[in-house]
Design a protein around this motif. Structure first.
Motif, mmCIF file in Angstrom:
data_model
loop_
_atom_site.group_PDB
_atom_site.id
_atom_site.type_symbol
_atom_site.label_atom_id
_atom_site.label_comp_id
_atom_site.label_asym_id
_atom_site.label_seq_id
_atom_site.Cartn_x
_atom_site.Cartn_y
_atom_site.Cartn_z
ATOM 1 N N ARG A 138 0.860 -1.188 0.000
ATOM 2 C CA ARG A 138 0.000 0.000 0.000
ATOM 3 C C ARG A 138 0.891 1.231 0.000
ATOM 4 N N ALA A 139 0.699 2.049 -1.014
ATOM 5 C CA ALA A 139 1.519 3.251 -1.170
ATOM 6 C C ALA A 139 1.062 4.348 -0.217
ATOM 7 N N VAL A 140 1.963 5.241 0.039
ATOM 8 C CA VAL A 140 1.618 6.467 0.735
ATOM 9 C C VAL A 140 0.560 7.168 -0.115
ATOM 10 N N GLU A 141 -0.407 7.796 0.519
ATOM 11 C CA GLU A 141 -1.508 8.430 -0.205
ATOM 12 C C GLU A 141 -1.000 9.305 -1.360
ATOM 13 N N GLY A 142 -1.591 9.077 -2.528
ATOM 14 C CA GLY A 142 -1.239 9.848 -3.717
ATOM 15 C C GLY A 142 -0.041 9.320 -4.490
ATOM 16 N N ARG A 143 0.596 8.257 -3.997
ATOM 17 C CA ARG A 143 1.788 7.721 -4.666
ATOM 18 C C ARG A 143 1.556 6.334 -5.259
ATOM 19 N N PRO B 209 9.904 -1.973 -1.379
ATOM 20 C CA PRO B 209 10.145 -0.645 -1.952
ATOM 21 C C PRO B 209 10.743 0.284 -0.887
ATOM 22 N N ALA B 210 11.180 1.438 -1.317
ATOM 23 C CA ALA B 210 11.712 2.431 -0.374
ATOM 24 C C ALA B 210 10.657 2.736 0.689
ATOM 25 N N ALA B 211 11.097 2.877 1.921
ATOM 26 C CA ALA B 211 10.182 3.078 3.049
ATOM 27 C C ALA B 211 9.288 4.301 2.867
ATOM 28 N N GLU B 212 9.786 5.336 2.216
ATOM 29 C CA GLU B 212 8.980 6.550 2.040
ATOM 30 C C GLU B 212 7.880 6.398 0.985
ATOM 31 N N ALA C 180 4.948 -2.616 5.776
ATOM 32 C CA ALA C 180 5.750 -3.656 5.122
ATOM 33 C C ALA C 180 4.911 -4.381 4.067
ATOM 34 N N VAL C 181 5.571 -4.880 3.061
ATOM 35 C CA VAL C 181 4.926 -5.641 1.994
ATOM 36 C C VAL C 181 4.363 -6.936 2.567
#
Length: 100
Positions: A10-15, A75-78, A83-84
């Motif tokens: 799950r990506a950071v919102e908008g990414r 993926p990069a933490a940011e 965690a995946v």
């Protein structure tokens, strides 16, 4: 035997689009690169997206359930909110959809 590896993040919102592009590139690298233990690349791969900027990648392998197979990395933490999640499944049935 067919083994399916599932990778979900799950990506950071908008990414979400950025995470999807990153995951698609990593999945292509799995298909292009040689693997250890005499196992070739995946016989199939699919990438999915879902609401809340979720990305899912499934790769299918012609290998034993416990074979050492390459998996998509973290993926990069940011880029992600957690965690995946990873799962491994053994195929028990495959039925093609009929045309018509």
């Amino acid at each position: 035997m067919t083994v399916a590896l599932m990778w979900e993040a799950r990506a950071v919102e908008g990414r979400g689009a950025e995470l999807l592009a990153w995951a698609r590139e990593r999945a292509r690298e799995l298909a292009d690169g040689p693997t250890g233990g005499g196992v070739g690349g995946p016989v199939r791969r699919e990438c999915f997206r879902a609401p809340q900027d979720r990305v899912l990648v499934i790769t299918w392998w012609d290998a034993a359930f416990d074979a050492e197979l390459p998996e998509l990395p973290e993926p990069a933490a940011e880029l992600v909110t957690r965690a995946v999640h990873r799962w491994r499944f053994e195929s028990v049935e495959s039925v093609a959809a009929s045309a018509g």
